[in-house]
Design a protein around this motif. Structure first.
Motif, PDB file in Angstrom:
ATOM      1  N   ALA A 171      52.987  12.732 -82.369  1.00 34.23           N
ATOM      2  CA  ALA A 171      53.518  14.010 -82.583  1.00 34.23           C
ATOM      3  C   ALA A 171      54.495  14.182 -83.650  1.00 34.23           C
ATOM      4  N   ILE A 226      56.689  11.230 -84.461  1.00 33.65           N
ATOM      5  CA  ILE A 226      57.018  10.441 -83.010  1.00 33.65           C
ATOM      6  C   ILE A 226      55.727   9.790 -82.577  1.00 33.65           C
ATOM      7  N   LYS A 254      58.023  16.494 -85.302  1.00 31.64           N
ATOM      8  CA  LYS A 254      59.028  17.899 -85.016  1.00 31.64           C
ATOM      9  C   LYS A 254      59.486  18.161 -86.503  1.00 31.64           C
ATOM     10  N   ILE A 297      61.556  21.055 -88.807  1.00 34.72           N
ATOM     11  CA  ILE A 297      62.724  21.787 -89.024  1.00 34.72           C
ATOM     12  C   ILE A 297      62.781  22.503 -90.305  1.00 34.72           C
ATOM     13  N   ARG A 301      60.559  14.810 -97.492  1.00 36.94           N
ATOM     14  CA  ARG A 301      61.509  15.958 -97.796  1.00 36.94           C
ATOM     15  C   ARG A 301      62.520  16.464 -96.787  1.00 36.94           C
ATOM     16  N   ASN A 302      62.682  15.497 -95.839  1.00 41.23           N
ATOM     17  CA  ASN A 302      63.498  15.455 -94.826  1.00 41.23           C
ATOM     18  C   ASN A 302      63.332  17.196 -93.794  1.00 41.23           C
ATOM     19  N   ARG A 303      62.179  17.407 -93.797  1.00 38.79           N
ATOM     20  CA  ARG A 303      61.593  18.450 -92.965  1.00 38.79           C
ATOM     21  C   ARG A 303      61.097  18.008 -91.700  1.00 38.79           C
ATOM     22  N   CYS A 304      60.717  16.824 -91.398  1.00 41.92           N
ATOM     23  CA  CYS A 304      60.082  16.471 -90.472  1.00 41.92           C
ATOM     24  C   CYS A 304      60.281  15.052 -89.764  1.00 41.92           C
ATOM     25  N   THR A 305      60.121  14.769 -88.520  1.00 42.45           N
ATOM     26  CA  THR A 305      60.354  13.411 -87.971  1.00 42.45           C
ATOM     27  C   THR A 305      58.846  13.316 -87.089  1.00 42.45           C
ATOM     28  N   GLN A 310      60.327  22.340 -82.628  1.00 43.81           N
ATOM     29  CA  GLN A 310      59.554  22.017 -81.577  1.00 43.81           C
ATOM     30  C   GLN A 310      58.716  20.700 -81.655  1.00 43.81           C
TER      31      GLN A 310
END
Lengths: 186, 216
Positions: free
Chosen positions: A182, A173, A184, A186, A167-171, A131
């Motif tokens: 912001a 914005i 996101k 995952i 760690r490829n867990r977040c983007t 989200q």
């Protein structure tokens, strides 16, 4: 600010740079422990190059016993904290201690990876995965009250989140002014 | 999740939710600020009343402050209502997104089911074919068993020929045979008549066979 200091804080030799290398290492360790403990207990996030915490309190100056740490020794202690990763520059650019122009650092009583993990944990427990969550919501929102990163300065939050990005867990914005607003996860 | 190269995509809906959340944050900030303002104004009011314990009711500043506080409280109430509205909106949107996912899942499942069912369309054809193949197989089996019977006949012939040869090569056995035949010969005729027609005929067949051997 009414802060509680450990007994060693009132020990005068702590304020003099010890000539013996082994003792000095211990001495610097004590200073680091004092600073990190104080910061984590009272949620103090910033320290300037001369040792002023949150722009109001110089940790290296003890008026009760009339002692203060000489400026050169302050720099030495701060430098060690910087290399330990216990201080991180306020600016986004990667720099070493001497060339850092921001003159102010964030105090990391937890390594940045741990902050990232803690934030990730919040996302998992509060059902915010996948989200869009605003930085404000993460740091100041009612849902993060009681978490250690609550009221963390936004740039430091971004730094922690960037760890999650790697760690490829977040983007992250950005808004129309190219400012992070912001994320996101995952 | 967490694999390299898998970038997390920010969709249009994400952007929309973000806008919602930003306005929510603004209201949240506003309520925080107003809260602080109210409490500071309240303490100011109390101070003013302490300073003028007698004529505080006539003091315009006191009256003004109290009015302001009331107004701020009114605003705060409205703001928190709006905040709740926005929060509900956000959660509704999020739930709708999940529902959309659900719908997509159903659609995919349906599509797959259709595809699989289409594969069953020529089931009749296949079954017919299978039936045909089974019939054909049966035919083959029959033919095979026929030819096998032929082989059996042939083997009987070989047996017979071997017997003949045996008689030729080992004549002593033939000498021995009469004695046994002599014993059996008495009940044999009785049996022959009682048994099926096939039995005597076989015997008959054998008899010319031995003759042929003798002739050659």
């Amino acid at each position: 600010m009414q802060l509680e200091y450990p007994p060693i804080y009132s020990f005068p030799p702590l304020y003099t740079r010890q000539p013996n290398k082994i003792i000095r290492t211990k001495q610097i360790e004590s200073w680091i422990t004092i600073i990190l403990d104080l910061a984590s207990k009272n949620k103090l996030w910033t320290i300037s190059k001369d040792g002023t915490i949150e722009n109001s309190l110089n940790i290296f100056q003890n008026n009760d016993i009339g002692r203060s740490v000489p400026p050169l020794f302050i720099v030495e202690i701060m430098k060690i904290m910087f290399t330990n990763g216990q201080l991180v520059s306020k600016s986004d650019k990667k720099s070493d201690f001497d060339s850092d122009l921001s003159n102010e650092f964030y105090i990391l009583w937890k390594p940045i990876e741990s902050w990232g993990s803690l934030i990730l944990e919040w996302f998992e427990t509060s059902n915010k995965m996948n989200q869009v969550v605003t930085l404000y919501e993460l740091g100041e929102g009612d849902e993060s009250i009681g978490w250690e990163f609550h009221e963390m300065p936004a740039p430091l939050l971004v730094k922690s989140l960037k760890n999650l990005v790697s760690r490829n867990r977040c983007t992250l914005i950005k808004d129309e002014n190219d400012k992070y607003i912001a994320m996101k996860v995952i | 999740m967490g694999q390299k190269g898998s970038k997390i995509k920010i969709t249009e809906t994400d952007r929309a939710v973000l806008e919602l959340k930003r306005s929510k944050d603004e209201i949240h900030k506003f309520t925080k600020r107003t809260d602080q303002l109210i409490s500071s104004e309240r303490s100011e009011l109390k101070n003013l009343m302490k300073e003028n314990p007698r004529n505080y009711k006539e003091n315009t500043k006191v009256r003004f402050l109290l009015k302001r506080i009331h107004y701020q409280e009114h605003l705060l109430e409205r703001a928190s209502d709006q905040l709740i509205n926005l929060e509900n909106m956000v959660s509704t949107v999020e739930f709708k997104l999940i529902e959309a996912h659900f719908l997509k899942g159903i659609q995919n499942g349906n599509e797959l089911l259709k595809k699989l069912n289409r594969e069953f369309k020529n089931l009749d054809e296949i079954l017919d074919d299978v039936q045909e193949q089974i019939a054909y197989q049966n035919e083959i089996d029959e033919t095979l068993s026929h030819s096998l019977a032929g082989v059996n006949d042939y083997e009987e012939e070989i047996d017979r020929e071997l017997d003949r040869l045996n008689k030729e090569v080992n004549p002593e056995q033939t000498i021995k045979l009469p004695s046994t035949e002599g014993l059996a010969s008495l009940p044999e005729p009785v049996h022959k008549e009682d048994l099926k027609d096939g039995m005597p005929s076989q015997k008959v067949e054998k008899v010319p066979g031995t003759e042929a051997v003798l002739l050659s």
